[in-house]
Write a protein that holds these residues in place. Structure first.
Motif, PDB file in Angstrom:
ATOM      1  N   UNK A 227       0.639  -1.255  -0.157  1.00 11.56           N
ATOM      2  CA  UNK A 227      -0.217  -0.026  -0.306  1.00 11.56           C
ATOM      3  C   UNK A 227       0.771   1.393   0.006  1.00 11.56           C
ATOM      4  N   UNK A 228       2.486   1.279   0.566  1.00  9.94           N
ATOM      5  CA  UNK A 228       3.118   2.698   0.209  1.00  9.94           C
ATOM      6  C   UNK A 228       3.388   2.686  -1.127  1.00  9.94           C
ATOM      7  N   UNK A 229       3.871   2.121  -1.827  1.00  8.12           N
ATOM      8  CA  UNK A 229       3.912   1.412  -3.428  1.00  8.12           C
ATOM      9  C   UNK A 229       2.840   2.420  -3.943  1.00  8.12           C
ATOM     10  N   UNK A 230       1.584   2.388  -3.937  1.00  8.61           N
ATOM     11  CA  UNK A 230       0.493   2.223  -4.070  1.00  8.61           C
ATOM     12  C   UNK A 230       0.208   3.586  -3.851  1.00  8.61           C
ATOM     13  N   UNK A 231       0.289   4.068  -2.675  1.00 10.09           N
ATOM     14  CA  UNK A 231       0.176   5.424  -2.436  1.00 10.09           C
ATOM     15  C   UNK A 231       1.593   6.714  -3.101  1.00 10.09           C
ATOM     16  N   UNK A 232       2.896   5.941  -2.988  1.00  9.66           N
ATOM     17  CA  UNK A 232       3.578   6.764  -3.829  1.00  9.66           C
ATOM     18  C   UNK A 232       3.549   7.261  -4.874  1.00  9.66           C
ATOM     19  N   UNK A 233       2.805   5.768  -5.809  1.00 14.50           N
ATOM     20  CA  UNK A 233       2.094   5.539  -7.264  1.00 14.50           C
ATOM     21  C   UNK A 233       1.221   6.661  -7.324  1.00 14.50           C
ATOM     22  N   UNK A 234       0.332   6.905  -6.718  1.00 15.99           N
ATOM     23  CA  UNK A 234      -0.651   7.557  -6.839  1.00 15.99           C
ATOM     24  C   UNK A 234      -0.689   9.569  -6.570  1.00 15.99           C
ATOM     25  N   UNK A 235       0.533   9.601  -5.732  1.00 13.07           N
ATOM     26  CA  UNK A 235       1.587  11.061  -5.801  1.00 13.07           C
ATOM     27  C   UNK A 235       2.140  10.860  -6.417  1.00 13.07           C
ATOM     28  N   UNK A 236       2.775  10.268  -7.068  1.00 10.51           N
ATOM     29  CA  UNK A 236       3.203  11.068  -8.405  1.00 10.51           C
ATOM     30  C   UNK A 236       2.370  11.165  -9.129  1.00 10.51           C
ATOM     31  N   UNK A 237       0.926  11.152 -10.420  1.00  9.24           N
ATOM     32  CA  UNK A 237       0.646  11.016 -10.659  1.00  9.24           C
ATOM     33  C   UNK A 237      -0.509  12.431 -10.622  1.00  9.24           C
ATOM     34  N   UNK A 238      -0.577  12.488  -8.930  1.00  8.64           N
ATOM     35  CA  UNK A 238      -1.878  14.008  -9.089  1.00  8.64           C
ATOM     36  C   UNK A 238      -0.648  14.508  -8.740  1.00  8.64           C
ATOM     37  N   UNK A 239       1.104  14.865  -8.398  1.00  4.92           N
ATOM     38  CA  UNK A 239       1.559  16.231  -8.989  1.00  4.92           C
ATOM     39  C   UNK A 239       2.273  16.172 -10.266  1.00  4.92           C
ATOM     40  N   UNK A 240       2.102  14.756 -11.575  1.00  5.03           N
ATOM     41  CA  UNK A 240       2.531  15.195 -12.481  1.00  5.03           C
ATOM     42  C   UNK A 240       1.391  16.636 -13.338  1.00  5.03           C
ATOM     43  N   UNK A 241      -0.498  16.145 -12.597  1.00  3.84           N
ATOM     44  CA  UNK A 241      -1.566  16.794 -13.198  1.00  3.84           C
ATOM     45  C   UNK A 241      -0.895  18.140 -13.595  1.00  3.84           C
ATOM     46  N   UNK A 242      -0.240  18.830 -12.072  1.00  2.00           N
ATOM     47  CA  UNK A 242       0.395  20.437 -11.806  1.00  2.00           C
ATOM     48  C   UNK A 242       1.467  20.751 -12.829  1.00  2.00           C
ATOM     49  N   UNK A 243       2.449  19.559 -13.218  1.00  2.00           N
ATOM     50  CA  UNK A 243       3.709  19.772 -14.068  1.00  2.00           C
ATOM     51  C   UNK A 243       3.759  20.418 -15.107  1.00  2.00           C
ATOM     52  N   UNK A 244       3.100  20.103 -15.816  1.00  2.00           N
ATOM     53  CA  UNK A 244       3.346  20.681 -17.210  1.00  2.00           C
ATOM     54  C   UNK A 244       2.491  22.019 -17.523  1.00  2.00           C
TER      55      UNK A 244
END
Length: 227
Positions: free
Chosen positions: A105-122
């Protein structure tokens, strides 16, 4: 507040994911089948979708295809099938990432946070190169004024190439930026397949590409000064 739609028919797993993810900043809506998931999508705009491939009332990959044909919401596949064909198909249909059960679940949480951060990257951007016009904000792509349909994975790969035109991008960098952010192994064949599909849509002669060049033993580059 970020809204996540969880489409998973295993209630015990679903409950565990909700417990691990729910915070003051993240709300998780569980769905045990596709029917309920479709109702939820019609009623609320989600920031990310967790999608199981095997569901009681339909195929997750087919639903993924339907979603990506009309939406850009990031999707992470939850799959019990550790099979290359399922992974590659999911990625080519537009999945932004995947994780194989059983997972941390820790890895899943990290994956999710990565995708959510990408939404404001570009930022919003439109890129014109030779006969091409790529508008990543509007999701509109043209070659000599002819529209080109690109999957979500192809869009991300194209953007990575053109925003780094003239630079050699190692295969590992491409995989890391497009799919996993170095959290877990992804078969490199997925990248080769995506490059091939992108060439088929952009190049006049895909077997002798002018733009997307392979730097053997290293990676790929978008050529600036073609010869």
């Amino acid at each position: 507040m970020k809204n996540i739609l969880l489409i998973e028919d295993d209630k015990s797993l679903s409950d565990g994911i909700i417990l691990a993810l729910s915070t003051n900043e993240i709300a998780v809506t569980p769905c045990l089948n596709l029917h309920f998931a479709k109702e939820q999508i019609c009623s609320l705009q989600y920031d990310l979708i967790l999608l199981d491939i095997n569901l009681p009332d339909g195929n997750g990959l087919q639903f993924l295809k339907e979603l990506k044909s009309k939406d850009t919401t990031p999707i992470i596949l939850l799959t019990a099938n550790d099979m290359e064909t399922d992974v590659v198909m999911g990625l080519e249909l537009g999945a932004d990432d995947y994780i194989t059960k059983p997972f941390s679940l820790a890895i899943l949480r990290a994956r999710i946070h990565t995708q959510l951060r990408k939404q404001v990257t570009y930022p919003s951007t439109k890129i014109e190169l030779d006969d091409f016009c790529f508008d990543f904000e509007r999701i509109e792509f043209f070659k000599k004024n002819t529209p080109i349909e690109l999957s979500r994975t192809e869009q991300k790969l194209l953007r990575l190439l053109v925003e780094n035109k003239g630079r050699i991008l190692p295969r590992e960098t491409c995989i890391d930026r497009i799919w996993t952010d170095a959290v877990e192994y992804v078969d490199e064949n997925a990248l080769s397949v995506s490059i091939k599909r992108l060439r088929n849509k952009l190049e006049e002669n895909p077997s002798k590409p002018e733009y997307i060049k392979t730097i053997y033993g290293v990676g790929y580059t978008w050529v600036v000064n073609r010869t």
